[in-house]
Design a protein around this motif. Sequence first.
Motif, PDB file in Angstrom:
ATOM      1  N   ARG A  78      53.341  48.523  -2.815  1.00 17.37           N
ATOM      2  CA  ARG A  78      54.382  47.721  -2.351  1.00 17.37           C
ATOM      3  C   ARG A  78      54.358  47.566  -0.831  1.00 17.37           C
ATOM      4  O   ARG A  78      54.286  46.553  -0.330  1.00 17.37           O
ATOM      5  CB  ARG A  78      55.883  48.064  -2.814  1.00 17.37           C
ATOM      6  CG  ARG A  78      56.895  47.041  -2.241  1.00 17.37           C
ATOM      7  CD  ARG A  78      58.271  47.247  -3.070  1.00 17.37           C
ATOM      8  NE  ARG A  78      58.221  47.342  -4.321  1.00 17.37           N
ATOM      9  CZ  ARG A  78      58.038  46.201  -5.115  1.00 17.37           C
ATOM     10  NH1 ARG A  78      58.152  44.939  -4.522  1.00 17.37           N
ATOM     11  NH2 ARG A  78      58.091  46.044  -6.521  1.00 17.37           N
ATOM     12  N   ALA A 131      51.307  45.718   0.123  1.00 17.78           N
ATOM     13  CA  ALA A 131      51.179  44.227   0.033  1.00 17.78           C
ATOM     14  C   ALA A 131      52.111  43.454   1.013  1.00 17.78           C
ATOM     15  O   ALA A 131      51.518  42.670   1.630  1.00 17.78           O
ATOM     16  CB  ALA A 131      51.894  44.012  -1.354  1.00 17.78           C
ATOM     17  N   TYR A 132      53.125  44.181   1.178  1.00 17.38           N
ATOM     18  CA  TYR A 132      54.316  43.369   2.418  1.00 17.38           C
ATOM     19  C   TYR A 132      53.683  43.468   3.602  1.00 17.38           C
ATOM     20  O   TYR A 132      53.753  42.655   4.660  1.00 17.38           O
ATOM     21  CB  TYR A 132      55.583  43.618   2.131  1.00 17.38           C
ATOM     22  CG  TYR A 132      56.081  44.821   2.593  1.00 17.38           C
ATOM     23  CD1 TYR A 132      56.571  45.264   3.842  1.00 17.38           C
ATOM     24  CD2 TYR A 132      56.846  45.475   1.603  1.00 17.38           C
ATOM     25  CE1 TYR A 132      56.846  46.336   4.424  1.00 17.38           C
ATOM     26  CE2 TYR A 132      57.488  46.814   2.060  1.00 17.38           C
ATOM     27  CZ  TYR A 132      57.520  47.255   3.361  1.00 17.38           C
ATOM     28  OH  TYR A 132      58.036  48.422   3.814  1.00 17.38           O
ATOM     29  N   LEU A 185      58.893  40.951  -1.336  1.00 18.19           N
ATOM     30  CA  LEU A 185      58.096  42.156  -1.717  1.00 18.19           C
ATOM     31  C   LEU A 185      58.450  43.581  -1.202  1.00 18.19           C
ATOM     32  O   LEU A 185      58.358  44.336  -1.883  1.00 18.19           O
ATOM     33  CB  LEU A 185      56.607  41.899  -1.028  1.00 18.19           C
ATOM     34  CG  LEU A 185      55.755  40.831  -1.677  1.00 18.19           C
ATOM     35  CD1 LEU A 185      54.760  40.672  -0.966  1.00 18.19           C
ATOM     36  CD2 LEU A 185      55.562  41.107  -3.182  1.00 18.19           C
ATOM     37  N   GLU A 200      46.978  38.746  -1.045  1.00 12.83           N
ATOM     38  CA  GLU A 200      47.210  38.188  -2.525  1.00 12.83           C
ATOM     39  C   GLU A 200      46.444  39.126  -3.562  1.00 12.83           C
ATOM     40  O   GLU A 200      47.171  39.848  -4.537  1.00 12.83           O
ATOM     41  CB  GLU A 200      46.438  36.702  -2.626  1.00 12.83           C
ATOM     42  CG  GLU A 200      46.245  36.587  -4.157  1.00 12.83           C
ATOM     43  CD  GLU A 200      45.336  35.294  -4.444  1.00 12.83           C
ATOM     44  OE1 GLU A 200      45.307  34.796  -5.508  1.00 12.83           O
ATOM     45  OE2 GLU A 200      44.613  34.882  -3.537  1.00 12.83           O
ATOM     46  N   GLU A 248      46.458  42.536  -2.849  1.00 19.92           N
ATOM     47  CA  GLU A 248      47.331  43.866  -2.706  1.00 19.92           C
ATOM     48  C   GLU A 248      48.388  43.373  -3.549  1.00 19.92           C
ATOM     49  O   GLU A 248      49.210  44.319  -4.101  1.00 19.92           O
ATOM     50  CB  GLU A 248      47.563  44.010  -1.280  1.00 19.92           C
ATOM     51  CG  GLU A 248      46.217  44.661  -0.956  1.00 19.92           C
ATOM     52  CD  GLU A 248      46.336  45.040   0.736  1.00 19.92           C
ATOM     53  OE1 GLU A 248      47.401  44.464   1.560  1.00 19.92           O
ATOM     54  OE2 GLU A 248      45.239  45.632   1.217  1.00 19.92           O
ATOM     55  N   SER A 249      49.017  42.080  -3.728  1.00 26.33           N
ATOM     56  CA  SER A 249      50.112  41.848  -4.462  1.00 26.33           C
ATOM     57  C   SER A 249      49.752  42.177  -5.904  1.00 26.33           C
ATOM     58  O   SER A 249      50.615  42.338  -6.643  1.00 26.33           O
ATOM     59  CB  SER A 249      50.695  40.457  -4.221  1.00 26.33           C
ATOM     60  OG  SER A 249      51.266  40.445  -2.681  1.00 26.33           O
ATOM     61  N   SER A 272      51.530  44.354  -8.775  1.00 24.27           N
ATOM     62  CA  SER A 272      52.118  43.715 -10.173  1.00 24.27           C
ATOM     63  C   SER A 272      51.401  44.454 -11.344  1.00 24.27           C
ATOM     64  O   SER A 272      52.093  44.390 -12.289  1.00 24.27           O
ATOM     65  CB  SER A 272      51.451  42.305 -10.110  1.00 24.27           C
ATOM     66  OG  SER A 272      50.122  42.019 -10.561  1.00 24.27           O
ATOM     67  N   VAL A 303      56.347  41.907  -9.743  1.00 28.70           N
ATOM     68  CA  VAL A 303      56.025  40.931  -8.646  1.00 28.70           C
ATOM     69  C   VAL A 303      56.154  39.599  -9.435  1.00 28.70           C
ATOM     70  O   VAL A 303      55.475  39.344 -10.285  1.00 28.70           O
ATOM     71  CB  VAL A 303      54.663  41.086  -8.051  1.00 28.70           C
ATOM     72  CG1 VAL A 303      54.270  39.912  -7.025  1.00 28.70           C
ATOM     73  CG2 VAL A 303      54.307  42.716  -7.266  1.00 28.70           C
ATOM     74  N   ALA A 338      55.045  34.437  -5.795  1.00 37.39           N
ATOM     75  CA  ALA A 338      54.573  35.139  -4.868  1.00 37.39           C
ATOM     76  C   ALA A 338      53.155  35.212  -4.818  1.00 37.39           C
ATOM     77  O   ALA A 338      52.475  35.027  -3.615  1.00 37.39           O
ATOM     78  CB  ALA A 338      55.261  36.827  -4.844  1.00 37.39           C
ATOM     79  N   ILE A 339      52.420  35.439  -5.863  1.00 38.30           N
ATOM     80  CA  ILE A 339      50.957  35.588  -5.932  1.00 38.30           C
ATOM     81  C   ILE A 339      50.427  34.245  -5.927  1.00 38.30           C
ATOM     82  O   ILE A 339      49.323  33.708  -5.178  1.00 38.30           O
ATOM     83  CB  ILE A 339      50.676  36.317  -7.296  1.00 38.30           C
ATOM     84  CG1 ILE A 339      50.984  37.764  -7.209  1.00 38.30           C
ATOM     85  CG2 ILE A 339      49.158  36.000  -7.450  1.00 38.30           C
ATOM     86  CD1 ILE A 339      50.793  38.430  -8.419  1.00 38.30           C
TER      87      ILE A 339
END
Length: 184
Positions: A32, A35-36, A76, A132, A134-135, A139, A144, A148-149
């Motif tokens: 997390r 990602a952010y 995120l 993207e 990493e998100s 997930s 997620v 967002a993706i």
Amino acid sequence: MGNRLSKIYTRTGDDGSTGLGDGSRVAKDSARVTAYGTVDEANSAIGIVLACDLPEDVRTVLVSVQHQLFDLGGELCIPGHAAIFDADIQRLEDQLDAFNADLPPLKDFILPGGGLAAAHCHLARTICRRAERESVTLSHHDAVRPEAIRYLNRLSDLLFVIARVLARASGHGEVLWNHERRKG
């Protein structure tokens, strides 16, 4: 608005953990935070593009994107929070179509370059692609929202097209990949 920081250091992260927006604590290397954190990195890279001489329409779009990326970072950072919506993705698509309309069709791969602003925009694009990925990784084991993706996917496309616009506007032109260079 939430708490304001009167002191920048808190020492609460000295143990390798950090606080999420909901008050929970996680490891600084959690999926997390990664990602952010990469969304924040993409936002900073766009800030470097904005430090260049840009056409006003590009500047306006990128400033708006910076605000949306800050919102996305918040989404995120706060499990269960929603800040990016279908309308935001549609806006990116509309902007992408508008910028792409005046560009010639692609016949070759383009290398990152084409002047300082375009090169910085390509770097922002690749960081956005990493955010993207990493998100998506996040997930796989935590919620997620698909918006967002999708937003990050569309944004990287928009940054690619803006890089093309900037390369042409600078007079440098696009740098085409020479697939023939190794023959002979």
